[in-house]
Design a protein around this motif. Structure first.
Motif, short mmCIF file in Angstrom:
data_model
loop_
_atom_site.label_atom_id
_atom_site.label_comp_id
_atom_site.label_asym_id
_atom_site.label_seq_id
_atom_site.Cartn_x
_atom_site.Cartn_y
_atom_site.Cartn_z
N VAL A 89 0.83 -1.20 0.00
CA VAL A 89 0.00 0.00 0.00
C VAL A 89 0.87 1.25 0.00
CG1 VAL A 89 -1.68 1.34 1.35
CG2 VAL A 89 -1.96 -1.13 1.10
N GLU A 106 -4.18 5.81 4.54
CA GLU A 106 -5.60 5.54 4.32
C GLU A 106 -6.43 6.77 4.66
OE1 GLU A 106 -8.70 1.97 4.95
OE2 GLU A 106 -7.65 2.57 6.77
N ASP A 114 -7.53 -3.61 -2.24
CA ASP A 114 -8.58 -2.87 -1.52
C ASP A 114 -8.31 -1.37 -1.54
OD1 ASP A 114 -9.99 -5.16 -0.90
OD2 ASP A 114 -9.08 -5.40 1.08
N PHE A 115 -7.06 -0.98 -1.30
CA PHE A 115 -6.73 0.45 -1.29
C PHE A 115 -7.02 1.08 -2.64
CE2 PHE A 115 -3.67 3.91 -1.98
CZ PHE A 115 -4.02 4.75 -0.92
N MET A 120 -9.35 -1.26 4.38
CA MET A 120 -8.26 -2.23 4.38
C MET A 120 -8.19 -3.01 5.70
SD MET A 120 -5.15 -0.16 2.51
CE MET A 120 -5.07 1.16 3.73
N GLU A 121 -7.44 -4.11 5.67
CA GLU A 121 -7.32 -5.01 6.82
C GLU A 121 -6.23 -4.55 7.80
OE1 GLU A 121 -8.11 -9.44 5.36
OE2 GLU A 121 -6.75 -8.36 4.02
N MET A 160 -4.46 -6.27 0.25
CA MET A 160 -4.57 -4.96 0.89
C MET A 160 -4.37 -3.84 -0.13
SD MET A 160 -2.68 -3.47 4.35
CE MET A 160 -3.31 -4.76 5.43
#
Length: 326
Positions: A219, A321, A280-281, A287-288, A277
């Motif tokens: 990420v 994030e 998802d970002f 995110m996890e 991850m």
């Protein structure tokens, strides 16, 4: 068996494809959006390295539609589970086994974690104990996806680039042995590899070490697995993250082998893959961070284990994030 998969996205869809291929089970999927509509209209397609699996499982966005199951496999990511707490009573009868297939430290981790450990929810991933109350740790088992790099290609279509390797086990060794053996046999029959280790926490932490090394770092950098493996200095950073994870696992009595150097030298085997991850970002999804990073910080704090690299990683990833979502 009657089996429902809750969260039939990339990973859940892949697992569903293998279970359906056996023809042994009455399979249902709890899904949503365009993916759900496509599965209802044209079935589920799973593209594997050995061919394509097609099936037409029952699919719905309502747990009440699916009803009580023998086994519920939950592939919703750990931080998304509390929002689904109200769905589980409709899926669970007196003897239903709930198999948690998520990355990171799960909500049930402190159940059966050893002498002197109070069985209680982990607030970081189960605020207010919502999942603990809705499911109950005594009916849970884990599926650790040791290898399953999956993605959604399009609505109703899932692909994975390496054959699945799965580990099944209960928080208290020996619990739910019959159903877990049946699940493992189904996946093995369908061409995946499934095993039943003596202590599920060993593969759980082993996978977590990898997630810690590649998820948040991807990420922060935007890099694929292969790009990180080739970047100067990156393997050393990943090694420090894995070493701190290993130290926390050992502090909690998990007999995790020290194979860090061997794993890093071997590489991922999927150089073009983007860790979930990062996927998802880039897609704007949550995110996890909590299951993979924050929980490890909490367990480290409880045992007094220094984890300075993980603390730095957590601060940078959480900030990235927040800035991206602002």
């Amino acid at each position: 068996m009657r089996i429902a998969i809750v969260g039939a996205g990339a990973v859940g869809g892949a697992l569903a494809g293998y279970l359906a291929a056996t023809g042994r089970h009455e399979l249902s999927l709890l899904a949503r959006g365009a993916h759900l509509a496509a599965i209802r209209d044209g079935g589920l397609t799973v593209q594997t390295p050995k061919g394509t699996l097609t099936s037409r499982p029952r699919a719905s966005d309502s747990a009440e539609d699916l009803g009580p199951q023998d086994v519920v496999i939950v592939t919703v990511k750990g931080h998304g589970l509390p929002a689904l707490a109200a769905s589980f009573p409709a899926l669970c009868g007196p003897d239903t086994l709930v198999v948690a297939a998520q990355n990171g430290i799960p909500w049930w981790y402190l159940y059966g974690a050893g002498d002197g450990v109070t069985p209680e929810p982990l607030e970081v991933v189960d605020p207010g104990g919502a999942i603990w109350s809705a499911i109950g740790p005594e009916r849970v088992a884990a599926c650790v996806m040791e290898v399953l790099p999956a993605r959604i290609v399009g609505p109703g279509v899932v692909a994975h680039t390496a054959m699945p390797v799965l580990a099944f086990g209960a928080p208290r060794p020996g619990d739910h042995a019959e159903k877990l053996a049946a699940l493992a046999d189904s996946f093995n029959t369908a061409g995946a590899t499934a095993r039943l280790p003596a202590d599920i926490r060993v593969p759980l932490w082993s996978k977590l070490m990898l997630n810690m090394a590649v998820g948040p770092t991807s990420v922060l950098t935007g890099a694929t697995m292969g790009a990180m493996e080739q970047a100067p200095g990156m393997v050393a950073v990943q090694g420090r993250l894995m070493r701190e994870c290993l130290n926390v696992a050992h502090a909690w009595g998990v007999a995790l082998p020290d194979d860090i150097d061997e794993r890093l030298s071997r590489g991922s085997g999927v150089p073009g893959h983007k860790p979930s991850m990062l996927q998802d970002f880039e897609a704007g999804r949550s995110m996890e961070i909590d299951p993979i990073v924050t929980t490890v910080l909490e367990l480290a704090r409880r045992r007094g284990v220094p984890v300075p690299t993980i603390e730095t990683l957590w601060a940078l990833t959480a900030l990235k994030e927040r800035v991206a979502r602002a």
